[in-house]
Design a protein around this motif. Structure first.
Motif, PDB file in Angstrom:
ATOM      1  N   VAL A   1       0.837  -1.189   0.000  1.00 14.08           N
ATOM      2  CA  VAL A   1       0.000   0.000   0.000  1.00 14.08           C
ATOM      3  C   VAL A   1       0.878   1.247   0.000  1.00 14.08           C
ATOM      4  O   VAL A   1       1.882   1.306   0.706  1.00 14.08           O
ATOM      5  N   ASN A   2       0.494   2.213  -0.802  1.00 13.06           N
ATOM      6  CA  ASN A   2       1.137   3.521  -0.807  1.00 13.06           C
ATOM      7  C   ASN A   2       0.368   4.391   0.187  1.00 13.06           C
ATOM      8  O   ASN A   2      -0.783   4.733  -0.041  1.00 13.06           O
ATOM      9  N   ARG A   3       1.007   4.755   1.292  1.00 13.46           N
ATOM     10  CA  ARG A   3       0.342   5.505   2.358  1.00 13.46           C
ATOM     11  C   ARG A   3       0.250   7.001   2.071  1.00 13.46           C
ATOM     12  O   ARG A   3      -0.447   7.722   2.772  1.00 13.46           O
ATOM     13  N   SER A   4       0.921   7.471   1.041  1.00 18.40           N
ATOM     14  CA  SER A   4       0.877   8.892   0.710  1.00 18.40           C
ATOM     15  C   SER A   4      -0.495   9.264   0.156  1.00 18.40           C
ATOM     16  O   SER A   4      -1.061   8.527  -0.656  1.00 18.40           O
ATOM     17  N   PRO A   5      -1.046  10.416   0.562  1.00 19.25           N
ATOM     18  CA  PRO A   5      -2.343  10.821   0.024  1.00 19.25           C
ATOM     19  C   PRO A   5      -2.284  11.255  -1.439  1.00 19.25           C
ATOM     20  O   PRO A   5      -3.301  11.246  -2.126  1.00 19.25           O
ATOM     21  N   SER A   6      -1.088  11.611  -1.936  1.00 17.55           N
ATOM     22  CA  SER A   6      -1.048  12.141  -3.292  1.00 17.55           C
ATOM     23  C   SER A   6       0.155  11.706  -4.132  1.00 17.55           C
ATOM     24  O   SER A   6       0.061  11.656  -5.352  1.00 17.55           O
ATOM     25  N   ALA A   7       1.286  11.395  -3.522  1.00 14.34           N
ATOM     26  CA  ALA A   7       2.503  11.091  -4.287  1.00 14.34           C
ATOM     27  C   ALA A   7       2.509   9.659  -4.810  1.00 14.34           C
ATOM     28  O   ALA A   7       2.184   8.722  -4.082  1.00 14.34           O
ATOM     29  N   ASN A   8       2.891   9.496  -6.063  1.00 11.99           N
ATOM     30  CA  ASN A   8       3.059   8.170  -6.646  1.00 11.99           C
ATOM     31  C   ASN A   8       4.329   7.523  -6.111  1.00 11.99           C
ATOM     32  O   ASN A   8       5.245   8.201  -5.654  1.00 11.99           O
ATOM     33  N   ALA A   9       4.373   6.204  -6.184  1.00 14.18           N
ATOM     34  CA  ALA A   9       5.566   5.444  -5.807  1.00 14.18           C
ATOM     35  C   ALA A   9       5.770   4.336  -6.821  1.00 14.18           C
ATOM     36  O   ALA A   9       4.801   3.786  -7.360  1.00 14.18           O
ATOM     37  N   ASN A  10       7.017   4.005  -7.091  1.00 14.78           N
ATOM     38  CA  ASN A  10       7.364   2.844  -7.910  1.00 14.78           C
ATOM     39  C   ASN A  10       7.861   1.758  -6.973  1.00 14.78           C
ATOM     40  O   ASN A  10       8.685   2.037  -6.101  1.00 14.78           O
ATOM     41  N   ILE A  11       7.382   0.528  -7.167  1.00 16.25           N
ATOM     42  CA  ILE A  11       7.839  -0.570  -6.311  1.00 16.25           C
ATOM     43  C   ILE A  11       8.472  -1.676  -7.138  1.00 16.25           C
ATOM     44  O   ILE A  11       8.180  -1.842  -8.324  1.00 16.25           O
ATOM     45  N   ARG A  12       9.360  -2.425  -6.462  1.00 15.83           N
ATOM     46  CA  ARG A  12       9.985  -3.605  -7.051  1.00 15.83           C
ATOM     47  C   ARG A  12       9.866  -4.749  -6.043  1.00 15.83           C
ATOM     48  O   ARG A  12      10.011  -4.535  -4.839  1.00 15.83           O
ATOM     49  N   ILE A  13       9.634  -5.939  -6.563  1.00 16.99           N
ATOM     50  CA  ILE A  13       9.571  -7.145  -5.739  1.00 16.99           C
ATOM     51  C   ILE A  13      10.370  -8.225  -6.464  1.00 16.99           C
ATOM     52  O   ILE A  13      10.157  -8.469  -7.657  1.00 16.99           O
ATOM     53  N   ALA A  14      11.294  -8.849  -5.737  1.00 14.40           N
ATOM     54  CA  ALA A  14      12.120  -9.898  -6.333  1.00 14.40           C
ATOM     55  C   ALA A  14      12.126 -11.126  -5.429  1.00 14.40           C
ATOM     56  O   ALA A  14      12.052 -11.009  -4.205  1.00 14.40           O
ATOM     57  N   VAL A  15      12.218 -12.292  -6.038  1.00  8.84           N
ATOM     58  CA  VAL A  15      12.383 -13.557  -5.322  1.00  8.84           C
ATOM     59  C   VAL A  15      13.753 -14.095  -5.721  1.00  8.84           C
ATOM     60  O   VAL A  15      13.991 -14.393  -6.895  1.00  8.84           O
ATOM     61  N   ILE A  16      14.645 -14.189  -4.723  1.00 11.00           N
ATOM     62  CA  ILE A  16      16.048 -14.484  -4.991  1.00 11.00           C
ATOM     63  C   ILE A  16      16.423 -15.833  -4.381  1.00 11.00           C
ATOM     64  O   ILE A  16      16.303 -16.018  -3.166  1.00 11.00           O
ATOM     65  N   PRO A  17      16.879 -16.792  -5.201  1.00  7.30           N
ATOM     66  CA  PRO A  17      17.297 -18.088  -4.668  1.00  7.30           C
ATOM     67  C   PRO A  17      18.504 -17.954  -3.732  1.00  7.30           C
ATOM     68  O   PRO A  17      19.330 -17.043  -3.890  1.00  7.30           O
ATOM     69  N   ASN A  18      18.579 -18.858  -2.788  1.00  8.70           N
ATOM     70  CA  ASN A  18      19.677 -18.898  -1.827  1.00  8.70           C
ATOM     71  C   ASN A  18      21.028 -18.825  -2.532  1.00  8.70           C
ATOM     72  O   ASN A  18      21.261 -19.518  -3.520  1.00  8.70           O
ATOM     73  N   GLY A  19      21.906 -17.956  -2.029  1.00  3.54           N
ATOM     74  CA  GLY A  19      23.257 -17.851  -2.555  1.00  3.54           C
ATOM     75  C   GLY A  19      23.410 -16.946  -3.762  1.00  3.54           C
ATOM     76  O   GLY A  19      24.518 -16.758  -4.252  1.00  3.54           O
ATOM     77  N   GLN A  20      22.320 -16.361  -4.253  1.00  7.59           N
ATOM     78  CA  GLN A  20      22.402 -15.478  -5.410  1.00  7.59           C
ATOM     79  C   GLN A  20      22.183 -14.023  -4.989  1.00  7.59           C
ATOM     80  O   GLN A  20      21.589 -13.746  -3.951  1.00  7.59           O
ATOM     81  N   SER A  21      22.676 -13.116  -5.823  1.00 10.93           N
ATOM     82  CA  SER A  21      22.412 -11.689  -5.655  1.00 10.93           C
ATOM     83  C   SER A  21      21.302 -11.302  -6.608  1.00 10.93           C
ATOM     84  O   SER A  21      21.115 -11.941  -7.651  1.00 10.93           O
TER      85      SER A  21
ATOM     86  N   TYR B   1       8.411  -4.861 -11.306  1.00 12.87           N
ATOM     87  CA  TYR B   1       9.543  -3.967 -11.525  1.00 12.87           C
ATOM     88  C   TYR B   1       9.031  -2.575 -11.882  1.00 12.87           C
ATOM     89  O   TYR B   1       8.392  -2.395 -12.917  1.00 12.87           O
ATOM     90  N   ASP B   2       9.289  -1.642 -10.998  1.00 14.60           N
ATOM     91  CA  ASP B   2       8.854  -0.248 -11.145  1.00 14.60           C
ATOM     92  C   ASP B   2       7.356  -0.132 -11.417  1.00 14.60           C
ATOM     93  O   ASP B   2       6.909   0.709 -12.199  1.00 14.60           O
ATOM     94  N   LYS B   3       6.601  -0.968 -10.750  1.00 13.60           N
ATOM     95  CA  LYS B   3       5.134  -0.875 -10.798  1.00 13.60           C
ATOM     96  C   LYS B   3       4.741   0.443 -10.142  1.00 13.60           C
ATOM     97  O   LYS B   3       5.199   0.762  -9.046  1.00 13.60           O
ATOM     98  N   ILE B   4       3.904   1.218 -10.803  1.00  9.56           N
ATOM     99  CA  ILE B   4       3.496   2.520 -10.279  1.00  9.56           C
ATOM    100  C   ILE B   4       2.276   2.357  -9.384  1.00  9.56           C
ATOM    101  O   ILE B   4       1.265   1.771  -9.790  1.00  9.56           O
ATOM    102  N   LEU B   5       2.404   2.889  -8.158  1.00  8.94           N
ATOM    103  CA  LEU B   5       1.276   2.943  -7.221  1.00  8.94           C
ATOM    104  C   LEU B   5       0.889   4.398  -7.036  1.00  8.94           C
ATOM    105  O   LEU B   5       1.709   5.221  -6.617  1.00  8.94           O
ATOM    106  N   ASP B   6      -0.347   4.735  -7.345  1.00  9.05           N
ATOM    107  CA  ASP B   6      -0.841   6.082  -7.082  1.00  9.05           C
ATOM    108  C   ASP B   6      -0.959   6.295  -5.576  1.00  9.05           C
ATOM    109  O   ASP B   6      -0.952   5.329  -4.805  1.00  9.05           O
TER     110      ASP B   6
END
Length: 113
Positions: free
Chosen positions: A38-58, A67-72
């Protein structure tokens, strides 16, 4: 194999900082049922990223599920997917602002003692 249904992680990360939302503990497997954000800002947009990383990897390009999903402002979203994870696997998050909260729900499956 005991199962524990629980909140796996909750974070409101610092802006533009990769943050571990959840790392699967040793001798444990996990199944993610829902990731909410959730974007808690009343007006500012946010870009979010979510990654699933296997053990031992960067983190790398192939690990992203968002990737850079825009949340109003005040927008929320849910990913309801059954992601299976092994010990040491990581769910990493990032937001362009400090106004986004992430909540991860699922089950941990531990080896019997």
């Amino acid at each position: 194999m005991p199962k524990s249904y629980k909140i796996l992680g909750q974070q409101a990360p610092i802006a533009n900082t990769n943050t571990n939302l959840y790392v699967v503990p040793a001798s444990t497997q996990a199944v993610i049922s829902t990731l909410a954000y959730v974007n808690r800002s009343p007006s500012a947009n946010a870009n979010i990223r979510i990654a699933v990383i296997p053990n031992g990897q960067s983190v790398n390009s192939q690990h992203y599920i968002e990737y850079d999903k825009i949340l109003d402002g005040r927008e929320s979203g849910r990913l309801t997917i059954g992601i299976s994870l092994n010990a040491g696997d990581t769910v990493m998050i990032r937001s362009s602002t400090a106004n986004v909260s992430f909540n991860l729900f699922g089950v941990e499956i531990t080896e019997a003692a």
